[in-house]
Design an enzyme around this catalytic site. Structure first.
Site, PDB file in Angstrom:
ATOM      1  N   ASN A  37       0.878  -1.179   0.000  1.00 50.14           N
ATOM      2  CA  ASN A  37       0.000   0.000   0.000  1.00 50.14           C
ATOM      3  C   ASN A  37       0.906   1.217   0.000  1.00 50.14           C
ATOM      4  O   ASN A  37       1.437   1.612   1.039  1.00 50.14           O
ATOM      5  CB  ASN A  37      -0.903  -0.017   1.235  1.00 50.14           C
ATOM      6  CG  ASN A  37      -1.959   1.075   1.205  1.00 50.14           C
ATOM      7  OD1 ASN A  37      -1.870   2.022   0.425  1.00 50.14           O
ATOM      8  ND2 ASN A  37      -2.951   0.970   2.072  1.00 50.14           N
ATOM      9  N   LYS A  91       3.606   1.063   2.968  1.00 54.11           N
ATOM     10  CA  LYS A  91       3.197   0.056   3.938  1.00 54.11           C
ATOM     11  C   LYS A  91       3.184  -1.310   3.260  1.00 54.11           C
ATOM     12  O   LYS A  91       2.841  -1.423   2.089  1.00 54.11           O
ATOM     13  CB  LYS A  91       1.802   0.388   4.484  1.00 54.11           C
ATOM     14  CG  LYS A  91       1.725   1.720   5.215  1.00 54.11           C
ATOM     15  CD  LYS A  91       0.311   2.002   5.678  1.00 54.11           C
ATOM     16  CE  LYS A  91       0.217   3.362   6.364  1.00 54.11           C
ATOM     17  NZ  LYS A  91      -1.181   3.672   6.786  1.00 54.11           N
ATOM     18  N   ARG A 140      -2.876  -2.135  -3.419  1.00 55.10           N
ATOM     19  CA  ARG A 140      -4.019  -1.232  -3.362  1.00 55.10           C
ATOM     20  C   ARG A 140      -3.872  -0.211  -4.486  1.00 55.10           C
ATOM     21  O   ARG A 140      -2.848   0.443  -4.611  1.00 55.10           O
ATOM     22  CB  ARG A 140      -4.061  -0.496  -2.015  1.00 55.10           C
ATOM     23  CG  ARG A 140      -5.197   0.516  -1.925  1.00 55.10           C
ATOM     24  CD  ARG A 140      -4.991   1.478  -0.786  1.00 55.10           C
ATOM     25  NE  ARG A 140      -6.056   2.463  -0.704  1.00 55.10           N
ATOM     26  CZ  ARG A 140      -5.919   3.649  -0.111  1.00 55.10           C
ATOM     27  NH1 ARG A 140      -4.775   4.000   0.444  1.00 55.10           N
ATOM     28  NH2 ARG A 140      -6.926   4.488  -0.080  1.00 55.10           N
ATOM     29  N   HIS A 197     -12.362   4.232  -0.670  1.00 53.31           N
ATOM     30  CA  HIS A 197     -12.224   3.484   0.589  1.00 53.31           C
ATOM     31  C   HIS A 197     -12.985   2.154   0.538  1.00 53.31           C
ATOM     32  O   HIS A 197     -13.381   1.610   1.561  1.00 53.31           O
ATOM     33  CB  HIS A 197     -12.700   4.315   1.792  1.00 53.31           C
ATOM     34  CG  HIS A 197     -11.873   5.536   2.038  1.00 53.31           C
ATOM     35  ND1 HIS A 197     -12.427   6.774   2.277  1.00 53.31           N
ATOM     36  CD2 HIS A 197     -10.528   5.710   2.084  1.00 53.31           C
ATOM     37  CE1 HIS A 197     -11.470   7.667   2.447  1.00 53.31           C
ATOM     38  NE2 HIS A 197     -10.309   7.042   2.330  1.00 53.31           N
ATOM     39  N   HIS A 207     -15.462   5.954   7.607  1.00 50.33           N
ATOM     40  CA  HIS A 207     -14.013   5.749   7.500  1.00 50.33           C
ATOM     41  C   HIS A 207     -13.365   7.114   7.714  1.00 50.33           C
ATOM     42  O   HIS A 207     -13.315   7.941   6.801  1.00 50.33           O
ATOM     43  CB  HIS A 207     -13.654   5.185   6.121  1.00 50.33           C
ATOM     44  CG  HIS A 207     -12.186   4.988   5.906  1.00 50.33           C
ATOM     45  ND1 HIS A 207     -11.582   3.738   5.942  1.00 50.33           N
ATOM     46  CD2 HIS A 207     -11.181   5.872   5.669  1.00 50.33           C
ATOM     47  CE1 HIS A 207     -10.290   3.877   5.732  1.00 50.33           C
ATOM     48  NE2 HIS A 207     -10.021   5.159   5.560  1.00 50.33           N
ATOM     49  N   LEU A 208     -12.911   7.348   8.933  1.00 49.28           N
ATOM     50  CA  LEU A 208     -12.393   8.662   9.304  1.00 49.28           C
ATOM     51  C   LEU A 208     -10.898   8.568   9.575  1.00 49.28           C
ATOM     52  O   LEU A 208     -10.466   8.064  10.615  1.00 49.28           O
ATOM     53  CB  LEU A 208     -13.123   9.183  10.552  1.00 49.28           C
ATOM     54  CG  LEU A 208     -14.654   9.203  10.481  1.00 49.28           C
ATOM     55  CD1 LEU A 208     -15.240   9.740  11.775  1.00 49.28           C
ATOM     56  CD2 LEU A 208     -15.136  10.016   9.280  1.00 49.28           C
ATOM     57  N   GLY A 209     -10.117   9.019   8.618  1.00 52.71           N
ATOM     58  CA  GLY A 209      -8.673   9.056   8.755  1.00 52.71           C
ATOM     59  C   GLY A 209      -8.161  10.322   8.118  1.00 52.71           C
ATOM     60  O   GLY A 209      -8.874  11.329   8.058  1.00 52.71           O
ATOM     61  N   SER A 210      -6.914  10.313   7.624  1.00 56.32           N
ATOM     62  CA  SER A 210      -6.441  11.491   6.904  1.00 56.32           C
ATOM     63  C   SER A 210      -7.271  11.697   5.646  1.00 56.32           C
ATOM     64  O   SER A 210      -7.518  12.820   5.217  1.00 56.32           O
ATOM     65  CB  SER A 210      -4.960  11.343   6.558  1.00 56.32           C
ATOM     66  OG  SER A 210      -4.746  10.188   5.767  1.00 56.32           O
ATOM     67  N   GLY A 211      -7.692  10.604   5.041  1.00 54.08           N
ATOM     68  CA  GLY A 211      -8.762  10.627   4.054  1.00 54.08           C
ATOM     69  C   GLY A 211     -10.030  10.181   4.764  1.00 54.08           C
ATOM     70  O   GLY A 211      -9.973   9.307   5.640  1.00 54.08           O
ATOM     71  N   ARG A 255      -7.632  17.878   2.176  1.00 59.22           N
ATOM     72  CA  ARG A 255      -8.597  18.037   1.093  1.00 59.22           C
ATOM     73  C   ARG A 255      -9.892  18.628   1.639  1.00 59.22           C
ATOM     74  O   ARG A 255     -10.297  18.309   2.755  1.00 59.22           O
ATOM     75  CB  ARG A 255      -8.868  16.674   0.441  1.00 59.22           C
ATOM     76  CG  ARG A 255      -7.727  16.156  -0.400  1.00 59.22           C
ATOM     77  CD  ARG A 255      -7.922  14.706  -0.788  1.00 59.22           C
ATOM     78  NE  ARG A 255      -7.389  13.795   0.218  1.00 59.22           N
ATOM     79  CZ  ARG A 255      -7.610  12.483   0.246  1.00 59.22           C
ATOM     80  NH1 ARG A 255      -8.397  11.926  -0.663  1.00 59.22           N
ATOM     81  NH2 ARG A 255      -7.073  11.729   1.183  1.00 59.22           N
ATOM     82  N   MET A 276      -5.621  15.282  13.086  1.00 61.30           N
ATOM     83  CA  MET A 276      -6.646  15.498  14.101  1.00 61.30           C
ATOM     84  C   MET A 276      -6.068  15.470  15.509  1.00 61.30           C
ATOM     85  O   MET A 276      -6.545  16.169  16.409  1.00 61.30           O
ATOM     86  CB  MET A 276      -7.749  14.451  13.954  1.00 61.30           C
ATOM     87  CG  MET A 276      -8.936  14.650  14.885  1.00 61.30           C
ATOM     88  SD  MET A 276      -9.856  16.199  14.592  1.00 61.30           S
ATOM     89  CE  MET A 276     -10.795  15.733  13.130  1.00 61.30           C
ATOM     90  N   GLU A 280     -11.179   5.088  14.943  1.00 54.32           N
ATOM     91  CA  GLU A 280     -10.796   4.041  15.899  1.00 54.32           C
ATOM     92  C   GLU A 280     -10.138   4.592  17.156  1.00 54.32           C
ATOM     93  O   GLU A 280     -10.185   3.942  18.205  1.00 54.32           O
ATOM     94  CB  GLU A 280      -9.835   3.058  15.226  1.00 54.32           C
ATOM     95  CG  GLU A 280     -10.451   2.269  14.085  1.00 54.32           C
ATOM     96  CD  GLU A 280      -9.413   1.491  13.299  1.00 54.32           C
ATOM     97  OE1 GLU A 280      -8.340   1.171  13.870  1.00 54.32           O
ATOM     98  OE2 GLU A 280      -9.654   1.209  12.106  1.00 54.32           O
ATOM     99  N   GLU A 308      -7.604  -3.167   5.480  1.00 52.30           N
ATOM    100  CA  GLU A 308      -7.569  -3.164   4.023  1.00 52.30           C
ATOM    101  C   GLU A 308      -6.561  -4.174   3.492  1.00 52.30           C
ATOM    102  O   GLU A 308      -6.791  -4.808   2.445  1.00 52.30           O
ATOM    103  CB  GLU A 308      -7.229  -1.763   3.524  1.00 52.30           C
ATOM    104  CG  GLU A 308      -8.283  -0.724   3.844  1.00 52.30           C
ATOM    105  CD  GLU A 308      -7.775   0.698   3.731  1.00 52.30           C
ATOM    106  OE1 GLU A 308      -8.389   1.480   2.989  1.00 52.30           O
ATOM    107  OE2 GLU A 308      -6.773   1.026   4.399  1.00 52.30           O
TER     108      GLU A 308
END
Length: 392
Positions: free
Chosen positions: A8, A15, A91, A179, A206-210, A239, A282, A329, A377
């Site tokens: 990924n 990763k 991915r 996602h 799905h709450l992350g950097s994206g 974004r 965040m 999470e 993922e």
């Protein structure tokens, strides 16, 4: 040991995970990443029992870009004994209109996927770089692309088209959603832990950097917050999320910005980072007492609440809401504020369970179940890769 390598690749990190093929099962053996590419490169990997296998730092000019990171990571992977690589699963963020399933990559398909780079400039070039390199070094090892857009490809046409002349839809200008690998995993996981709820009306955040949300009915994607590109929907780390397209016209016509300038603004300098002027992370915003950090968080929560309303409307109600990915999470404060905006749907948060990071964080009286489910993922990519190479 026959294995699948999952890759990924992002703009500043690579990763990877190694899964052993145990008959029809997969067993995770190694997880690692090369991060800080070009600034503070560091290669780390651990075994399944958390034993450190490598923790190595590099000078920035040694690992200055993604190809260099791939080369250093490959050198370390080759030093591992007893591992036979059966396939590599990658991915790939954008599959465009043609690819709705994982696929064995050849040079023609790779060239086709490269045409979608402008639709996902933060992701697609980096997703394709390790595939291209691996095909040159190990042409006999199957390279499998797994698409973030694939999970949403069963949407009804009227939900995915834009109100533009029909020819644009036929050319591929439509809502794709992203996602998808994360949502696919959560749909399967929810079916394991709450099978009756999984058959109903569920929103996954799905709450992350994206960041995005997806409405599921009976485990299938019905609607999602993202569209043609990964700029749409919720505000993200860098974004902006949903925005009047007239803003782009104004920036081009009145501010004299070039298309490249606007691209850089919208993909790299907006979102939480642009609004706060502090950070797109965040964790940094939650730790800050600066008014604009609070503004960015307030904006994020507000847009999340609006997206829930939209998706609940598409579902005709709501039975469960699932938090996942980095923020979902690990940030109970954000979960609590979003849950507060779901009370009109019948959701009631259990504050203690939320602080503990329990799987179920709603009260017994809540008519909407609230879950926290870690996504995976990489496991989905490994499963798709195994299915494809065993079927061929």
């Amino acid at each position: 040991m026959d294995t699948i390598l999952v890759v990924n690749a992002g703009s500043s990190s690579l990763k990877f995970q190694i899964f052993e093929i145990a008959g029809v099962r997969l067993e995770r053996r190694i997880r690692g990443q090369m991060d800080g590419i070009g600034t503070r490169p560091r290669l780390r990997a651990t075994a399944v029992d958390a034993t450190t296998l490598v923790d190595r730092s590099y000078e920035p000019d040694v690992v200055k870009d993604l190809p260099a990171a791939i080369a250093e990571t490959r050198t370390w992977l080759q030093s591992l004994e007893g591992i036979t690589l059966s396939a590599v699963g990658h991915r790939v963020v954008h599959g465009g209109p043609d690819y709705a399933q994982p696929i064995l990559i050849d040079h023609d398909i790779l060239d086709k996927l490269a045409t979608f780079q402008e639709l996902a400039p933060l992701h697609q070039p980096n997703n394709l770089a390790p595939i291209r390199l691996a095909m040159g070094i190990n042409p006999d090892v199957p390279q499998i692309a797994c698409f973030d857009t694939a999970f949403h490809r069963d949407h009804a046409v009227h939900t995915d088209c834009y109100a533009l002349p029909w020819a644009f839809y036929e050319e591929g200008i439509r809502r794709y959603g992203f996602h998808g690998l994360s949502y696919e995993y959560i749909a399967e996981r929810l079916a394991e832990v709450a099978p009756q709820i999984a058959q109903g009306r569920v929103i996954v955040a799905h709450l992350g950097s994206g960041a995005s949300m997806c409405a599921l009915r009976d485990g299938r994607s019905l609607e999602t917050s993202m569209g043609f590109t990964a700029l749409d929907g919720l505000p993200m780390s860098t974004r902006p999320g949903q925005m009047d397209p007239g803003v782009v016209l104004y920036l081009l016509d009145q501010k004299g910005m070039s298309a490249a300038d606007v691209t850089d603004l919208l993909y790299r300098a907006s979102g939480l980072k642009g609004l706060s002027g502090i950070s797109g992370d965040m964790r940094d915003l939650l730790a800050s007492d600066h008014p604009r950090a609070a503004l960015a968080i307030d904006h994020f929560i507000h847009r999340c609440a609006l997206s829930v309303g939209m998706l609940a409307g598409a579902l005709g109600g709501l039975d469960a809401f699932v938090f996942t990915a980095g923020v979902g999470e690990n940030a109970p404060a954000i979960r609590a504020r979003i849950a507060e905006r779901l009370t009109w749907l019948g959701a009631e948060l259990d504050p203690d369970a939320n602080e503990r990071g329990a799987m179920l964080i709603s009260t017994q009286a809540s008519s909407v179940a609230l879950y926290v489910l870690p996504t995976d993922e990489e496991l989905m990519i490994a499963r798709h890769t195994l299915a494809l190479i065993t079927a061929s």
